[in-house]
Design an enzyme around this catalytic site. Structure first.
Site, PDB file in Angstrom:
ATOM      1  N   SER A   1       0.866  -1.179   0.000  1.00 24.09           N
ATOM      2  CA  SER A   1       0.000   0.000   0.000  1.00 24.09           C
ATOM      3  C   SER A   1       0.897   1.222   0.000  1.00 24.09           C
ATOM      4  CB  SER A   1      -0.892   0.001   1.253  1.00 24.09           C
ATOM      5  OG  SER A   1      -1.529   1.251   1.419  1.00 24.09           O
TER       6      SER A   1
ATOM      7  N   TYR B   1      -1.611  -0.519  11.076  1.00 28.72           N
ATOM      8  CA  TYR B   1      -1.692  -1.000   9.689  1.00 28.72           C
ATOM      9  C   TYR B   1      -0.501  -0.482   8.890  1.00 28.72           C
ATOM     10  CZ  TYR B   1      -3.339  -1.401   4.866  1.00 28.72           C
ATOM     11  OH  TYR B   1      -3.438  -1.685   3.531  1.00 28.72           O
TER      12      TYR B   1
END
Length: 276
Positions: free
Chosen positions: A131, A144
């Site tokens: 990501s 995260y």
């Protein structure tokens, strides 16, 4: 038709499903990791070239059972399965942190280790769906972010360690992708805030208000999962994999800000975005 084989984790929905379907349409024999029988049935209906396999990365028995399902050689492994534990870092429990890293890091590494004999045989490829959060850390997704930073560090290491065996390793780094969590993000934020004790709800009320203002803006620029699937296919078919592939103009813009701005400058951007 190609006889290449690939294992794609998290194939039950969203990005993983898009990857599995795209590769099957290109002639790959796809083994799609799913967690439920319903997801397995739906995925199998997409193509005769897709074989669903029960795969929860936190269950060692599922990894052990792959030996009886997968062929002796594997041309590619695509790590897509992931969870996102959100919230102010102060409010996260040890269990939250373990869940985040068990699914996003420990599980994929265990699977990689188990698949390496097959990948060596095929001189195959490993793709980690990371990501832009693996390069730039955003407020409210700190754990995260940490799991994706760690994923990138591991991929960088594996890329060199596996080089003598002809096994290539690459990362795909999407920005905002139009998947189910983004459709439910408003409710997820409400539930997250409601789950805090009164003291933390009061302390972080401005942050939550800022998140609610930001979500519609981010969602407007969300790209379809097929954009990530196309990037994965390019990684698996080009002569030499790219170490990193960004997906989405938002990912490129955010990375550009990190390059151009000082750390304090980038902090100020996130603070202004949240209105804090």
């Amino acid at each position: 038709m190609s006889t290449h084989t690939v294992l794609v984790t998290g194939s039950g929905r969203g990005i993983g499903r898009a990857i599995a379907v795209r590769l099957a349409r290109s002639g790959w024999r796809v083994y799609g990791g799913v967690r439920t029988d319903v997801a397995a049935k739906d995925l199998a209906a997409e193509s005769d070239l897709i074989t669903p396999v029960k795969l929860d990365l936190t269950v060692p028995e599922h990894l052990d059972a792959l030996d009886a399902v997968l062929p002796a050689r594997l041309d590619a492994l695509v790590h897509n399965a992931a969870v996102a534990v959100a919230g102010p870092i102060e409010t996260l429990s040890r269990a939250d942190m373990h869940e985040q890293f068990d699914v996003n890091l420990v599980g994929p590494l265990a699977l990689t280790r188990a698949m390496l004999p097959r990948l060596r045989t095929a001189r195959g490829r490993v793709v980690f769906i990371s990501s832009i959060n693996g390069r730039v850390s955003f407020p409210f997704t700190g754990i995260y972010n940490a799991s994706k930073y760690a994923t990138e560090a591991v991929a960088d290491c594996l890329r060199v360690e596996l080089r003598p065996f002809g096994v290539q390793v690459g990362l795909v780094e999407p920005g905002v992708i139009d998947t189910d969590p983004w459709h439910r993000m408003d409710q997820l934020i409400d539930d997250l805030e409601a789950g805090l004790d009164l003291g933390h709800r009061t302390l972080y009320a401005p942050h939550f208000a800022g998140e609610r203002r930001l979500i519609p803006k981010l969602r407007r620029n969300a790209k379809p999962p097929e954009r990530v699937a196309a990037a994965v296919e390019r990684q698996l078919t080009r002569r030499r994999m790219r170490p990193r592939t960004l997906v989405g103009a938002d990912a490129r813009s955010i990375l550009g800000m990190k390059v151009l701005l000082s750390t304090r400058g980038l902090d100020a951007v996130w603070a202004r975005g949240l209105g804090v």
